[in-house]
Design a protein around this motif. Sequence first.
Motif, PDB file in Angstrom:
ATOM      1  N   ILE A 112       0.740  -1.327   0.086  1.00  0.00           N
ATOM      2  CA  ILE A 112      -0.019   0.094  -0.116  1.00  0.00           C
ATOM      3  C   ILE A 112       0.864   1.160  -0.125  1.00  0.00           C
ATOM      4  O   ILE A 112       1.356   1.578   0.724  1.00  0.00           O
ATOM      5  CB  ILE A 112      -0.868   0.198   1.231  1.00  0.00           C
ATOM      6  CG1 ILE A 112      -1.557  -1.467   1.238  1.00  0.00           C
ATOM      7  CG2 ILE A 112      -1.959   1.149   1.345  1.00  0.00           C
ATOM      8  CD1 ILE A 112      -2.668  -1.427   2.615  1.00  0.00           C
ATOM      9  N   GLU A 113       1.063   1.772  -1.063  1.00  0.00           N
ATOM     10  CA  GLU A 113       2.033   3.059  -1.344  1.00  0.00           C
ATOM     11  C   GLU A 113       1.767   3.983  -0.520  1.00  0.00           C
ATOM     12  O   GLU A 113       2.639   4.844   0.152  1.00  0.00           O
ATOM     13  CB  GLU A 113       2.164   3.204  -2.791  1.00  0.00           C
ATOM     14  CG  GLU A 113       3.174   4.438  -3.233  1.00  0.00           C
ATOM     15  CD  GLU A 113       3.442   4.679  -4.386  1.00  0.00           C
ATOM     16  OE1 GLU A 113       4.171   5.479  -4.855  1.00  0.00           O
ATOM     17  OE2 GLU A 113       2.479   4.061  -5.359  1.00  0.00           O
ATOM     18  N   GLY A 114       0.438   4.398  -0.215  1.00  0.00           N
ATOM     19  CA  GLY A 114      -0.067   5.554   0.457  1.00  0.00           C
ATOM     20  C   GLY A 114       0.209   5.106   2.100  1.00  0.00           C
ATOM     21  O   GLY A 114       0.708   6.142   2.825  1.00  0.00           O
ATOM     22  N   LYS A 115       0.218   4.220   2.581  1.00  0.00           N
ATOM     23  CA  LYS A 115       0.266   3.898   3.886  1.00  0.00           C
ATOM     24  C   LYS A 115       1.950   3.535   4.393  1.00  0.00           C
ATOM     25  O   LYS A 115       2.403   3.732   5.376  1.00  0.00           O
ATOM     26  CB  LYS A 115      -0.849   2.821   4.743  1.00  0.00           C
ATOM     27  CG  LYS A 115      -2.124   3.573   4.412  1.00  0.00           C
ATOM     28  CD  LYS A 115      -3.105   2.448   5.026  1.00  0.00           C
ATOM     29  CE  LYS A 115      -4.425   2.895   5.310  1.00  0.00           C
ATOM     30  NZ  LYS A 115      -5.311   1.798   5.696  1.00  0.00           N
ATOM     31  N   ASP A 116       2.519   2.830   3.229  1.00  0.00           N
ATOM     32  CA  ASP A 116       3.675   2.113   3.541  1.00  0.00           C
ATOM     33  C   ASP A 116       4.540   2.519   2.215  1.00  0.00           C
ATOM     34  O   ASP A 116       4.841   1.698   1.437  1.00  0.00           O
ATOM     35  CB  ASP A 116       3.582   0.675   3.864  1.00  0.00           C
ATOM     36  CG  ASP A 116       4.887   0.183   4.412  1.00  0.00           C
ATOM     37  OD1 ASP A 116       5.898   1.165   4.413  1.00  0.00           O
ATOM     38  OD2 ASP A 116       5.115  -1.029   4.147  1.00  0.00           O
TER      39      ASP A 116
END
Length: 223
Positions: free
Chosen positions: A116-120
């Motif tokens: 998950i690019e946004g969170k990690d």
Amino acid sequence: MFTCKSVLTELVGVVIALAVVLITYYKWNYSYWRRRNLLYIEPTIPFGNLLNPLKKIETVGVTVRRLYETMKKKKWQHGGLYFVANPVYVPVDLEYIKNMLIKDFQYFIDRGFYYIEGKDPIGAHLFAIEGAKWRNLRMKLTPTFTSGKLKSMFQTLVDCETNLQEKMEAEYKNKSPVDIKEVLGCYTTDIIGSCAFSLERNIFKDDDSPFRKYGKNPNLIPR
């Protein structure tokens, strides 16, 4: 009474129909490699070649390595597996792997890793992302890892290794348990800070280092 029996009969019929559909679905999926004339390890419903995760017998990584070693002992050049109902291709021969990574790479750009690019954002690295994002990142990073630049980084890696050695010796003298994950995390951060940012930061001695703090928790990075 008649109504209850009728409902029960219909319910049993629905359950049987769903079971038949589910089994048919698995049987069709499990014929994927056979239809393509590729050797494969026989799967079992419902986890394929994986073990029941509820039993916690071994991790997925250990299972995959065991299956890979099985193919290697059978002298297969490549083979097929099934993760639940999904077919998975496993190259064994080094020439096949070389072709996938170089000659035929345009057909193997997707990795199938979850991120998950946004969170990690750290998890969305070159080995995980897919498609156009992967191509763009690869174009940016490829010039960084030429043979000449890697040779110039070697001395920096040696210098960072000195900090690691001093840390391990200090922990040994203190007779205290070593958190090897934290130690190697500091070592990795030290290398990244030195090679990527040209900053000589001894992360082992700087407990408040922002590099290590943000590396451990990317959510702290200001947006």
